[in-house]
Design a protein around this motif. Sequence first.
Motif, PDB file in Angstrom:
ATOM      1  N   GLU A 281       0.804  -1.222   0.000  1.00 28.97           N
ATOM      2  CA  GLU A 281       0.000   0.000   0.000  1.00 28.97           C
ATOM      3  C   GLU A 281       0.841   1.278   0.000  1.00 28.97           C
ATOM      4  N   GLY A 282       2.142   1.139   0.233  1.00 30.30           N
ATOM      5  CA  GLY A 282       2.960   2.327   0.364  1.00 30.30           C
ATOM      6  C   GLY A 282       2.774   2.969   1.723  1.00 30.30           C
ATOM      7  N   GLY A 283       2.853   4.279   1.803  1.00 30.42           N
ATOM      8  CA  GLY A 283       2.678   4.932   3.096  1.00 30.42           C
ATOM      9  C   GLY A 283       3.105   6.381   3.083  1.00 30.42           C
ATOM     10  N   VAL A 284       3.135   6.946   4.276  1.00 28.21           N
ATOM     11  CA  VAL A 284       3.459   8.367   4.467  1.00 28.21           C
ATOM     12  C   VAL A 284       4.689   8.472   5.358  1.00 28.21           C
ATOM     13  N   ILE A 285       5.576   9.364   4.988  1.00 27.09           N
ATOM     14  CA  ILE A 285       6.740   9.674   5.820  1.00 27.09           C
ATOM     15  C   ILE A 285       6.548  11.071   6.392  1.00 27.09           C
ATOM     16  N   GLU A 286       6.654  11.178   7.725  1.00 26.05           N
ATOM     17  CA  GLU A 286       6.534  12.463   8.408  1.00 26.05           C
ATOM     18  C   GLU A 286       7.848  12.778   9.102  1.00 26.05           C
ATOM     19  N   LEU A 287       8.296  13.998   8.896  1.00 26.05           N
ATOM     20  CA  LEU A 287       9.541  14.447   9.525  1.00 26.05           C
ATOM     21  C   LEU A 287       9.202  15.686  10.350  1.00 26.05           C
ATOM     22  N   GLY A 288       9.502  15.637  11.640  1.00 28.42           N
ATOM     23  CA  GLY A 288       9.180  16.764  12.522  1.00 28.42           C
ATOM     24  C   GLY A 288      10.285  17.032  13.512  1.00 28.42           C
ATOM     25  N   GLY A 289      10.103  18.111  14.266  1.00 27.28           N
ATOM     26  CA  GLY A 289      11.108  18.473  15.261  1.00 27.28           C
ATOM     27  C   GLY A 289      10.547  19.454  16.268  1.00 27.28           C
ATOM     28  N   ARG A 290      11.167  19.475  17.451  1.00 21.07           N
ATOM     29  CA  ARG A 290      10.816  20.451  18.484  1.00 21.07           C
ATOM     30  C   ARG A 290      11.970  20.560  19.470  1.00 21.07           C
ATOM     31  N   GLY A 296      16.729  23.668  25.969  1.00 25.22           N
ATOM     32  CA  GLY A 296      16.716  22.244  26.267  1.00 25.22           C
ATOM     33  C   GLY A 296      17.154  21.413  25.073  1.00 25.22           C
ATOM     34  N   PRO A 297      17.052  20.094  25.187  1.00 27.91           N
ATOM     35  CA  PRO A 297      17.453  19.212  24.084  1.00 27.91           C
ATOM     36  C   PRO A 297      16.521  19.348  22.889  1.00 27.91           C
ATOM     37  N   VAL A 298      17.059  19.053  21.720  1.00 27.57           N
ATOM     38  CA  VAL A 298      16.303  19.085  20.470  1.00 27.57           C
ATOM     39  C   VAL A 298      15.925  17.653  20.111  1.00 27.57           C
ATOM     40  N   ARG A 299      14.673  17.478  19.668  1.00 24.00           N
ATOM     41  CA  ARG A 299      14.212  16.169  19.212  1.00 24.00           C
ATOM     42  C   ARG A 299      13.776  16.281  17.760  1.00 24.00           C
ATOM     43  N   LEU A 300      14.310  15.397  16.929  1.00 17.61           N
ATOM     44  CA  LEU A 300      13.925  15.293  15.526  1.00 17.61           C
ATOM     45  C   LEU A 300      13.462  13.860  15.278  1.00 17.61           C
ATOM     46  N   TRP A 301      12.418  13.695  14.511  1.00 15.94           N
ATOM     47  CA  TRP A 301      11.930  12.336  14.264  1.00 15.94           C
ATOM     48  C   TRP A 301      11.537  12.143  12.804  1.00 15.94           C
ATOM     49  N   ALA A 338      23.972  12.389  23.009  1.00 13.57           N
ATOM     50  CA  ALA A 338      23.150  12.280  21.799  1.00 13.57           C
ATOM     51  C   ALA A 338      22.618  10.856  21.657  1.00 13.57           C
ATOM     52  N   ARG A 339      21.344  10.746  21.252  1.00 17.78           N
ATOM     53  CA  ARG A 339      20.697   9.423  21.175  1.00 17.78           C
ATOM     54  C   ARG A 339      19.971   9.261  19.864  1.00 17.78           C
ATOM     55  N   LEU A 340      19.850   8.011  19.464  1.00 13.65           N
ATOM     56  CA  LEU A 340      19.014   7.624  18.330  1.00 13.65           C
ATOM     57  C   LEU A 340      18.191   6.430  18.777  1.00 13.65           C
ATOM     58  N   ASP A 341      16.842   6.598  18.824  1.00 12.52           N
ATOM     59  CA  ASP A 341      15.949   5.538  19.286  1.00 12.52           C
ATOM     60  C   ASP A 341      15.008   5.130  18.158  1.00 12.52           C
ATOM     61  N   HIS A 348       1.021   0.702  12.387  1.00 12.25           N
ATOM     62  CA  HIS A 348       2.146   0.008  11.755  1.00 12.25           C
ATOM     63  C   HIS A 348       3.113   1.063  11.230  1.00 12.25           C
ATOM     64  N   GLY A 349       4.341   0.662  11.158  1.00  9.79           N
ATOM     65  CA  GLY A 349       5.379   1.585  10.724  1.00  9.79           C
ATOM     66  C   GLY A 349       6.490   1.684  11.755  1.00  9.79           C
ATOM     67  N   LEU A 350       7.395   2.616  11.542  1.00 10.91           N
ATOM     68  CA  LEU A 350       8.570   2.775  12.394  1.00 10.91           C
ATOM     69  C   LEU A 350       8.808   4.253  12.653  1.00 10.91           C
ATOM     70  N   ARG A 351       9.228   4.571  13.867  1.00  8.55           N
ATOM     71  CA  ARG A 351       9.564   5.944  14.234  1.00  8.55           C
ATOM     72  C   ARG A 351      11.009   5.968  14.720  1.00  8.55           C
ATOM     73  N   ALA A 352      11.839   6.775  14.057  1.00  8.12           N
ATOM     74  CA  ALA A 352      13.239   6.970  14.466  1.00  8.12           C
ATOM     75  C   ALA A 352      13.360   8.383  15.022  1.00  8.12           C
ATOM     76  N   GLU A 353      13.900   8.507  16.245  1.00  7.14           N
ATOM     77  CA  GLU A 353      13.975   9.813  16.907  1.00  7.14           C
ATOM     78  C   GLU A 353      15.403  10.095  17.347  1.00  7.14           C
ATOM     79  N   ILE A 354      15.866  11.300  16.991  1.00  4.59           N
ATOM     80  CA  ILE A 354      17.190  11.785  17.388  1.00  4.59           C
ATOM     81  C   ILE A 354      17.001  12.813  18.496  1.00  4.59           C
ATOM     82  N   GLU A 355      17.785  12.692  19.555  1.00  7.15           N
ATOM     83  CA  GLU A 355      17.780  13.692  20.628  1.00  7.15           C
ATOM     84  C   GLU A 355      19.214  14.157  20.863  1.00  7.15           C
TER      85      GLU A 355
END
Length: 358
Positions: A281-290, A296-301, A338-341, A348-355
């Motif tokens: 079916e494909g899917g959607v990729i969302e890229l965000g940050g705050r 404080g620390p920056v989070r990008l996902w 620095a972290r990558l989770d 369903h899907g996967l979320r990768a988050e950088i802090e």
Amino acid sequence: MPSHREAWQAFVATLTPGRIAVALGLAVIAALLLAPIFITPTPVLLGRTLFVGLLSLLAFAAAGQWPRRLPRWLARWFFQGVVVVAAVPAGTRLVYLVSVGGDFSSLLRSEGRLLGFMWIAGSGLLIGPLLAMGALYRQRDAEARSQALHFELERSELERRALDARLRLVQAQVEPHFLFNTLANVRALVETGSPQAAPVLGSLIAYLRAAMPRLQDQSASLGDELSLVRAYLELMHLRMPDRLAYRIEVPAALQTLRFPPMALLTLVENAVRHGIDPSEEGGVIELGGRREGGDGPVRLWVSDSGIGLSDTSASVGSSGTGLRNLRERLQLAFGSSARLDLTENLPHGLRAEIEFQP
């Protein structure tokens, strides 16, 4: 070996205001202590002790620079002490010779002057060497601190060079990894005879022209990285227009932050290759940050709605070359915090988050 000019500059530097003040202060104290037993007027006595004190200081400073080379068995600090001990009676004798018009025999015949000579010289011999030893101790302590600081600066510089070399090595691994994966996508289109092959190849060429100069740019910003991500996602959207959609929402305030090149792109590439591409079916990729608070620390996902944590994608996503190098690059750029989770993105899907802390 220092030159004469360097030795002279070091001699002048030795005559610090603090040392001059200490020498004059001790001379004044000596004059006040000796005044009750002298028939000489106090101002005259003060002038004599001041002269002896300043002469001793000059002798101490000169002995620290001249002669330029001493015998190996003679330590510089010991030589300075000996010179000060010799300068005190010599200076006292000189002031008394001035008082008798240079008539040395007259000085010897005057019991009062001889007693005055011995009192002033004795006081100088008691105070002068102690003052010299104190100055030498402080000088050695300052030199030790300076040497320790110099070694620390050298160590920091060596660590920085090693860090730069390590980062270049990691980037050298990242660049072909990304390039070969993208070219493999283009090859797949060509082999299947897709009409999208030519537009995708054209977009790839335009993308690489913009991206390649930035791979080694250590001053790259998060905004630069987002530009590359948009170009890549547009390239992938051309390849599968009905199966890939994307959204990018990162506050403008974060886009000026320093950010290692190709870091987010690695996550987006993994989302396309291991999440969206294998899904029917494909899917959607969302890229965000705050950012948490003002400083404080920056989070990008990077979040995708692809096939998620299947056995295959989990294996590739958690330990593959791209993410393994990315974790190392983040720690090299932002420190060990620095972290990558990677987490599952329900349903369903996967979320990768950088802090990281900028």
